[in-house]
Scaffold this active site. Structure first.
Site, short mmCIF file in Angstrom:
data_model
loop_
_atom_site.label_atom_id
_atom_site.label_comp_id
_atom_site.label_asym_id
_atom_site.label_seq_id
_atom_site.Cartn_x
_atom_site.Cartn_y
_atom_site.Cartn_z
N HIS A 56 0.81 -1.15 0.05
CA HIS A 56 -0.07 0.01 0.00
C HIS A 56 0.97 1.40 -0.06
O HIS A 56 1.56 1.64 0.90
CB HIS A 56 -1.02 -0.04 1.21
CG HIS A 56 -1.95 1.07 1.33
ND1 HIS A 56 -3.11 0.84 1.16
CD2 HIS A 56 -1.70 2.57 1.41
CE1 HIS A 56 -3.87 1.80 1.45
NE2 HIS A 56 -3.06 3.11 1.44
N HIS A 58 1.12 5.42 -2.08
CA HIS A 58 0.49 6.38 -2.85
C HIS A 58 1.69 7.01 -3.83
O HIS A 58 2.20 8.13 -3.28
CB HIS A 58 -0.04 7.53 -2.11
CG HIS A 58 -1.33 6.83 -1.36
ND1 HIS A 58 -2.58 7.23 -1.96
CD2 HIS A 58 -1.48 6.37 -0.35
CE1 HIS A 58 -3.43 6.51 -0.98
NE2 HIS A 58 -2.60 5.95 -0.11
N GLN A 151 -9.82 9.52 -4.08
CA GLN A 151 -9.45 10.21 -2.71
C GLN A 151 -10.49 11.29 -2.03
O GLN A 151 -10.82 11.12 -0.77
CB GLN A 151 -8.22 11.02 -3.16
CG GLN A 151 -7.82 11.94 -1.82
CD GLN A 151 -7.07 11.33 -0.86
OE1 GLN A 151 -5.90 10.81 -0.84
NE2 GLN A 151 -7.61 10.92 0.34
N HIS A 209 -9.74 2.07 1.07
CA HIS A 209 -9.13 2.58 2.17
C HIS A 209 -10.64 2.56 2.98
O HIS A 209 -11.67 3.31 3.13
CB HIS A 209 -8.96 4.14 1.73
CG HIS A 209 -7.69 4.36 1.29
ND1 HIS A 209 -7.35 3.69 0.20
CD2 HIS A 209 -6.74 4.88 1.62
CE1 HIS A 209 -6.04 4.32 -0.05
NE2 HIS A 209 -5.73 4.88 0.88
N GLU A 212 -10.62 4.63 8.11
CA GLU A 212 -9.33 5.32 8.73
C GLU A 212 -9.76 6.48 9.29
O GLU A 212 -9.57 7.55 8.84
CB GLU A 212 -8.44 5.64 7.24
CG GLU A 212 -7.02 5.94 7.89
CD GLU A 212 -6.17 6.58 6.76
OE1 GLU A 212 -6.75 6.86 5.62
OE2 GLU A 212 -4.81 6.92 6.81
N ASP A 308 2.51 3.16 2.78
CA ASP A 308 1.41 4.24 2.51
C ASP A 308 1.87 5.61 2.10
O ASP A 308 1.52 5.85 1.05
CB ASP A 308 0.76 4.53 4.00
CG ASP A 308 -0.72 5.14 3.71
OD1 ASP A 308 -1.05 5.17 2.55
OD2 ASP A 308 -1.22 5.44 4.66
ZN LIG Z 1 -3.75 4.97 1.84
#
Ligand SMILES: [Zn+2]
Length: 435
Positions: A56, A58, A151, A209, A212, A308
């Site tokens: 994971h 970005h 996102q 996701h 979180e 991440d």
């Molecule tokens: Zn993430």
């Protein structure tokens, strides 16, 4: 035979081995290989292990920390706002340059499989197009999986569902969602239905996701697990973060665990980032905000770990090292038992292979692609404690990175003492460690 690497250790096996490679594939693993060989390498007793796997990351936002400003509150939501401002200035070249630099950091540290999320709440899909090009350009070294990640939401962003579908048409490998960011609980559930319908329509994996947030009422994980089960997608589905689980009550976790096991979904924890982002609204005592890694693993749920973010609005630190991630998991999840520390290494290797669905091409065994790292370590425990560099990284039989370890000497009593931070192992302990 093309190449034999002599005298390496293998995780979980006693003794030293020779490993033979032909046309980029492992062909023999024996105590001593007698054969006509074009090239011999001395493994010098180092540990050979399959490459690390990043579950994971970005890659579209890496190396942007401070642009246009730092995330001063340290919260996830200010991070999303800062990224939204930076996103307006994205160009294809900008994304490619940063992503390829981060991939070089990863390759240097033995990571050859990477699952990256790419923000598709952008009408121009600039980052997605850039990363689809990067995927082709690095394919001879790194297996890059791209998650179409909304996102700013599917239901709460204008055209969110259409952009997500367009990203799949363009070639994204995995469908994402972010239900806890949608305006309401109902929109969050609706966004998950959209995500799973697209996964079925295009035959893709799912990586959400999920929850979180430190809100104990954020319970989208049960919806993800139920949809994975009812659509028959099971282990092709992953829930990332699941940090609200840190705050759930015991009775609910006990009920949820039954569904998680039946659904066979994977959980990805990101301990570096969630120890940083979570607990920001707490007074003391402050929650750690990392999902229940140890309990999930003990219940038989597949858990792997991700970095991440690297130098971006959510996390301004990092080099991409999976050993740093595992080291943080050991601490945040109290996984300090001997077996538990060994397990955190699996969470950045073999367990992550299951998350990415690459198990059939992963491991040190005959007929598998000859992709591996060499490291001057005794075992998994030693790797986590000392975090030694990968002296050699090989992808499908080709060397892709080398590191010369630092040479450290302390001058004392008129003599030079070499220091490696390795424990001087007694033979008996060494045997125990390898068994
Ligand atoms: Zn993430």
């Amino acid at each position: 035979m093309d190449t034999v690497i002599r005298n390496v250790r293998l995780l979980g096996r006693k003794g030293h081995f020779d490993v033979g490679i032909e046309r980029g594939v492992f062909v023999r693993i024996e105590e001593t290989i007698h054969a006509h060989v074009r090239e011999e390498l001395d493994g010098a007793g180092q540990l050979m292990l399959p490459p690390f796997i990043e579950s994971h990351i970005h890659l579209d936002s890496v190396l942007t920390a401070g642009q246009p400003r730092f995330n001063e509150s340290g919260t996830l939501f200010e991070g999303i706002q800062v990224w939204s401002e930076r996103k307006e200035t994205l160009t294809r070249e900008d994304v490619k340059m940063r992503a390829k630099e981060a991939l070089r950091w990863q390759v240097a540290q033995g990571i050859l499989h990477v699952r990256t999320h790419v923000d598709v709440t952008d009408p121009k899909l600039t980052a997605l197009q850039a990363l689809l090009e990067v995927k082709e350009e690095v394919a001879d070294q790194v297996n890059l999986q791209i998650v179409a990640f909304p996102q700013e939401g599917i239901s709460s962003f204008s055209g969110g569902a259409e952009l997500l579908e367009e990203a799949l048409r363009l070639g994204a490998d995995v469908v994402g969602a972010i239900p806890h960011f949608e305006y309401t609980r109902e929109l969050g559930v609706a966004s998950l239905h959209t995500c799973f319908e697209l996964a079925k329509k295009y035959g893709r994996m799912v990586d959400v996701h999920c929850d979180e947030i430190d809100d104990e009422q954020s319970r989208f994980l049960e919806t993800v697990a139920y949809l994975a089960l009812s659509h028959g997608l099971k282990s092709r589905v992953t829930a990332s973060h699941t940090t609200a689980m840190h705050s759930y009550n015991g009775a609910y976790v006990s009920k949820l665990m039954r569904l998680l096991k039946r659904s066979e979904i994977n959980i990805v924890a990101n301990p570096l980032i969630n120890i940083t982002l979570q607990g920001r609204f707490d007074h003391y005592p402050t929650r750690r905000g990392v999902t229940r890694i140890k309990e999930l693993w003990r219940e038989g749920v597949n858990v792997s770990l991700g970095h991440d973010d690297i130098l971006d609005p959510w996390y301004a630190l990092g080099t991409g090292s999976m050993l740093q991630v595992a080291h943080m998991a050991v601490h945040t999840s109290h996984m300090t038992g001997r077996e538990e520390i060994d397990e955190t290494v699996r969470m950045v290797s073999s367990r992550a292979a299951r998350t990415l669905g690459v198990e059939c091409e992963y491991g040190i065994a005959a007929d598998k692609p000859a992709s591996f790292v060499l490291m001057d370590a005794k075992d998994a425990f030693d790797m986590i404690r000392r975090q030694p560099p990968c002296t050699l990284v090989v992808s499908r039989g080709k060397v892709v990175a080398r590191t010369s370890p630092a040479s450290v000497r302390v001058i004392q009593d008129g003599k030079e003492h070499p220091v490696t931070f390795a424990r001087p192992f007694a033979a008996r302990e060494e045997n125990a460690a390898q068994s």
